[in-house]
Design an enzyme around this catalytic site. Structure first.
Site, PDB file in Angstrom:
ATOM      1  CE  LYS A  45     -12.001   0.302   1.362  1.00  0.00           C
ATOM      2  NZ  LYS A  45     -12.084   1.319   2.332  1.00  0.00           N
ATOM      3  CD  GLU A  58      -3.007  -0.545   2.164  1.00  0.00           C
ATOM      4  OE1 GLU A  58      -4.304  -1.008   1.793  1.00  0.00           O
ATOM      5  OE2 GLU A  58      -3.015   0.140   3.178  1.00  0.00           O
ATOM      6  CG  HIS A 102      10.363 -28.855  -0.909  1.00  0.00           C
ATOM      7  ND1 HIS A 102      10.367 -30.487  -1.576  1.00  0.00           N
ATOM      8  CD2 HIS A 102      10.907 -28.754  -0.147  1.00  0.00           C
ATOM      9  CE1 HIS A 102      11.707 -30.505  -0.231  1.00  0.00           C
ATOM     10  NE2 HIS A 102      11.819 -29.923   0.918  1.00  0.00           N
TER      11      HIS A 102
END
Length: 441
Positions: free
Chosen positions: A418, A284, A305
């Site tokens: 949003k 951010e 792995h």
């Protein structure tokens, strides 16, 4: 408190990279110190370990004790910076299996950090018939995810204990003067703690946002703050010997030389959520205006792995920052008379010795594969060392953002999803957007 080793990155760095960034770092440090840079109104965290509200700190400690005495579960409701820091510290200092352990402190459950129905139902089931309290953390009180969760858990408290009983079990960490949650907390009489105006969410772990749940888990927040203060004092002395300056300069030089991803790696599973907190902090803060290192994390040796193949031989767009600290205990590898696995050559050696050699071997392999490696070494994990480490990463993040010439304290891009979500949900005021979005979907 922290040892920085750049020896496995220096061959990838331009000559004189540190010297050529000294003026930029000096300017960045000055902007942080006098709050004069972009986003300066949100740099209260810089002196927070010294200037924090001592009266509120005492109330946090008292509230934590009350929660411990009154409840078997604390539900912490928040999203992003309102929960990642607390979870990071609790898991690092107490274990990812904290809730499974026999203890005299409450289980800590986190809610409101997503919209998963199954996760919500599981959280409710985990509480069961046990006594519980809620810490709702929200600057506004209207962020969708935590607001929905608080509506649900507030209702559960009121049904179980009545309005009066629920009031004694709800702790609101919110704005000091305004917002929906502040108004509700005032009206209902919840105990309140402040999300400081001058400290953004992702930098807020050392405020009441993080400290109340951390203290409720039985962690010494006095030592946590002392470690952060030590970091504040040491890192405020600028110059080429400052490890925050050194790390910020190396990150910036690697970025400008074409490395676009920073992978944070650790060999201890309790570090997982600290890495999640770090990813939000740097993602951010730096990711804007088409710029910024992409923060990723891996847990070694498990991810050797899986992700190890790409790191070793994939596109050369990354560097690694490896975090090393000593385990809290020790285990000696036993001898097997049959030696079926062929590992008797390790018998009598500490498991930590094997992990150390795995780390060293991995660093060399990745460097040989074209991946620069930075090593950050801490002493054994403790409250004070974790407090120091939190502040170190925050300070480096501030320096790095200013070196990148972005505002490291805003997040304008977060608002886009949003708005779309509100429109699709039919929130009043978004009607015009809804038809357009539906057509695109």
């Amino acid at each position: 408190m922290i040892r920085l080793d750049l020896s496995k990155a220096v061959s990838f760095l331009p000559e004189n990279y540190a010297q050529t960034r000294q003026e930029g770092l000096k300017a960045a440090a000055q902007m942080l110190a006098d709050h004069s840079g972009p986003g300066g109104d949100f740099t209260g965290w810089v002196t927070l370990p010294r200037d924090y509200d001592k009266e509120e700190f005492a109330r946090i400690q008292a509230a934590a004790k009350k929660i411990q005495q009154q409840s078997q579960v604390l539900v912490v409701i928040g999203i992003g910076g309102s929960y990642l820091g607390a979870r990071a510290v609790i898991e690092l200092l107490k274990s990812p299996n904290y809730n499974l352990k026999k203890k005299d402190t409450p289980d800590i459950l986190f809610a409101g950090n997503g919209l998963s129905t199954d996760t919500l139902l599981e959280t409710i089931a985990l509480i069961g018939d046990r006594d519980f309290s809620v810490n709702i953390i929200s600057k506004s009180g209207t962020t969708t995810e935590p607001a929905v969760a608080f509506r649900i858990f507030k209702g559960m408290l009121e049904e179980k204990y009545g309005k009066e009983g629920a009031r004694e079990r709800i702790y609101a960490t919110t704005d000091k003067a305004r917002g929906a949650l502040k108004g509700l907390a005032d009206a209902e009489g919840y105990e309140e703690f402040v999300v400081p105006d001058e400290v953004g969410g992702r930098y807020s772990v050392l405020t009441a946002v993080g400290l109340l749940p951390i203290a409720a888990a039985g962690i010494d927040i006095v030592s946590l703050m002392e470690g952060a203060r030590k970091a504040m004092e040491e890192l405020s002395v600028g110059g080429p010997d400052n490890i925050a300056w050194q790390y910020a300069a190396a990150r910036h030089a690697l970025y400008e030389s074409g490395k676009k991803v920073e992978i944070l790696a650790c060999y201890e599973p309790p570090f997982r959520f600290f890495a999640e907190w770090w990813k939000q902090l740097y993602g951010e803060s730096e990711g804007k205006e088409g710029k910024g290192l992409f923060p990723a994390s891996v847990e070694f040796t498990a991810d050797l792995h899986s992700m190890g193949q790409y790191i070793q031989q994939g596109e050369r767009l990354m560097f690694e920052t490896v975090v090393k600290f000593a385990p809290k205990g020790e285990f000696i590898i036993p001898e097997d008379p049959e030696n079926v696995d062929g590992l008797n050559f390790l018998a009598g050696k500490p498991l930590s010795f094997v992990a150390e050699q795995a780390m060293r071997g991995t660093i060399l392999a990745h460097v040989d594969g074209g991946v620069p490696n930075v090593l950050l070494e801490l002493p054994q994990i403790s409250e004070s060392s974790v407090g120091y480490f939190i502040y170190f990463f925050e300070y480096v993040c501030g320096l790095s953002g200013y070196l990148l010439k972005v505002n490291p304290f805003d997040q304008p891009g977060v608002e886009a999803y949003k708005k779309n979500m509100f429109a699709l949900l039919g929130k009043p005021g978004y009607e015009d957007m809804k038809a357009e979005l539906e057509a695109r979907l």
